[in-house]
Scaffold this active site. Structure first.
Site, short mmCIF file in Angstrom:
data_model
loop_
_atom_site.label_atom_id
_atom_site.label_comp_id
_atom_site.label_asym_id
_atom_site.label_seq_id
_atom_site.Cartn_x
_atom_site.Cartn_y
_atom_site.Cartn_z
N ARG A 57 36.93 26.35 31.95
CA ARG A 57 38.00 26.91 33.43
C ARG A 57 38.10 25.30 33.69
NH1 ARG A 57 34.48 26.30 37.91
NH2 ARG A 57 33.40 27.77 36.81
N TYR A 110 61.13 35.88 47.00
CA TYR A 110 60.75 36.75 46.00
C TYR A 110 59.56 38.07 46.90
CZ TYR A 110 57.89 38.71 42.46
OH TYR A 110 57.08 39.52 42.23
N ASP A 183 60.42 26.90 44.29
CA ASP A 183 60.37 28.29 43.28
C ASP A 183 61.66 27.76 42.88
OD1 ASP A 183 59.98 30.05 41.72
OD2 ASP A 183 59.10 31.25 43.79
N LYS A 208 58.59 34.80 33.45
CA LYS A 208 60.16 34.39 33.58
C LYS A 208 60.45 33.72 32.09
CE LYS A 208 59.34 37.31 36.93
NZ LYS A 208 58.76 36.69 37.72
C1 LIG Z 1 58.56 36.83 39.24
C2 LIG Z 1 58.04 35.84 40.13
C3 LIG Z 1 57.51 35.19 41.27
C4 LIG Z 1 55.73 35.72 40.59
O1 LIG Z 1 55.65 35.05 39.92
P1 LIG Z 1 54.60 36.15 39.10
O2 LIG Z 1 54.31 35.56 37.17
O3 LIG Z 1 55.01 37.26 38.04
O4 LIG Z 1 52.99 36.17 39.24
C5 LIG Z 1 57.38 34.17 42.19
N1 LIG Z 1 58.72 33.62 41.81
C6 LIG Z 1 59.43 34.42 41.83
C7 LIG Z 1 60.98 33.70 42.11
C8 LIG Z 1 59.35 34.84 41.09
O5 LIG Z 1 60.49 35.62 39.89
#
Ligand SMILES: *Cc1c(COP(=O)(O)O)cnc(C)c1O
Length: 394
Positions: A57, A110, A183, A208
């Site tokens: 961890r 999001y 983000d 992503k």
């Molecule tokens: C998918 C997404 C998230 C969340 O991420 P997870 O890996 O699904 O927890 C946050 N911000 C954006 C822009 C996203 O597309």
């Protein structure tokens, strides 16, 4: 396409992506560093840790490799990898905020981010105020309140594809003593590096584009250089260690593997998305195509300055409203109807009822005639034929 790093003196983007954190293994000469699954690491006698590792961890060499790669690609010093994008966001909020403080956030963030802030953090006293991120006066006015200590920006935004001026908001946040968090999931570090534009913190859903193959869920927090970044990094590191929402070794390994090809994938995502956006912008069944690479996009010029490409996400609003959107969403062959984005395969999403169902009826609700396309790296002619056929069936 030029890239932000290409004028610098260090390695360029793709070289970093392939080599940083990936030293040749000292024992066997393995060119790809081994995947370390061990949860515990034997010291060389009590208190003598080998290379700082004691427990999984707290640290793991495979995770360290990914973190080094992420920091280099974002132009940062510190990176922390998590089990999901939302776990990364949670570590930022818990680590860098206190009860009684407030996040000023984009009103088309999001849906899962808004749900986390609204349904989890608000209950522990960290509240949020959604705002239009193009309204700089409003943002400045909000941030003048002492409790507003964080500005949260997503650009391009999901799924409306609006572009926010990161450098301008960094100035406003800085002048008001607030942290700017970006983000960077949609652009990826290949197209946009917010730290270089003045952001304090970058977060990612590595699920992503960074992972890129729709086979691993993960997230990351990246911080820059300097004393204040070191201080923030210490707090995020403590959350990662003390809460433990870390990425597992196999997840970290897969993410590193995906990240090595980010540049070539993004080039293809960008060119395919541009072709799709241009092809359908005048289609009779289409009301509007939202893509920052179109000259009709209201922030096209800003996107050109801030990004080195326009990304692989395209949203389409249909003239036939909700029924048309539902029908097309279920009628494509190569665009697979599924949540998520950023993988090599094209995906079709109906945000109103899928990714953004949690924000229906709120200020963050998504138009009912909108389809969000994650344009993959298939042959673009096939993608166009697929969409033509689906739209032709209306
Ligand atoms: C998918 C997404 C998230 C969340 O991420 P997870 O890996 O699904 O927890 C946050 N911000 C954006 C822009 C996203 O597309």
């Amino acid at each position: 396409m030029t890239h932000h790093d290409d004028a610098g003196t260090g390695p360029r983007f793709a070289t970093h992506a392939i080599h940083t954190g990936q030293q040749v293994d000292q024992v066997y000469g393995a060119v790809v560093p081994p995947l370390h699954l061990s949860t515990t690491f034997a010291p060389d006698g009590i208190g003598n840790l080998r290379n700082g590792y004691d427990y999984g961890r707290a640290g793991n060499p495979t995770r360290t490799a990914l973190q080094a790669q992420l920091a280099a690609l974002e132009g940062g010093k510190h990176a922390f990898s998590f089990g999901s994008g939302l776990a990364a966001e949670d570590a930022v909020v818990r680590g860098l905020m206190r009860p009684g403080q407030r996040i000023v956030m984009g009103n088309d963030a999001y849906g899962g981010t808004f749900r986390l802030f609204e349904k989890v953090h608000a209950a522990w006293g960290v509240t949020n105020t959604p705002v239009d991120l193009s309204d700089h006066d409003r943002i400045a006015a909000e941030l003048q309140h002492e409790d507003a200590t964080m500005l949260w920006v997503e650009t391009p935004s999901n799924p409306l594809m609006s572009i926010t001026d990161i450098a301008a908001l960094a100035d406003i946040a800085g002048a008001n003593g607030a942290l700017l968090v970006v983000d960077n999931t949609f652009a990826s570090p290949y197209l946009q590096t917010p730290l270089a534009l003045g952001a304090d913190v970058v977060v990612h859903s590595t699920t992503k584009y960074i992972g890129g193959h729709s086979d691993v869920v993960g997230g990351a927090v990246v911080l820059g250089f300097g004393d204040s970044a070191d201080d923030l990094a210490e707090k995020v590191a403590f959350q990662q260690f003390a809460v433990g929402a870390v990425s597992g070794p196999l997840d970290a390994y897969l993410t590193t593997r995906g990240l090595k090809t980010l540049g070539v994938r993004m080039d293809r995502h960008c060119s395919n998305a541009q072709t799709v956006a241009e092809h359908f912008q005048d289609h009779p069944a289409v009301e509007r195509v939202l893509y920052p690479g179109l000259s009709s996009h209201p922030e096209h010029e800003l996107a050109k300055q801030q990004m080195s490409g326009f990304g692989g996400m395209v949203s389409i609003q249909l003239a036939g409203g909700e029924p048309a959107a539902r029908k097309v969403a279920e009628a494509t062959r190569w665009f697979i109807l599924a949540e998520s984005l950023g993988g090599v395969e094209s995906l079709m999403n109906y945000p109103h009822e899928m990714t953004h169902a949690s924000v229906r009826g709120t200020e963050l609700a998504v138009p009912e005639n909108l389809l969000r396309l994650s344009v993959g790296i298939e042959d673009v002619e096939d993608l166009i034929t697929d969409l033509e056929e689906a739209l032709g069936g209306l």
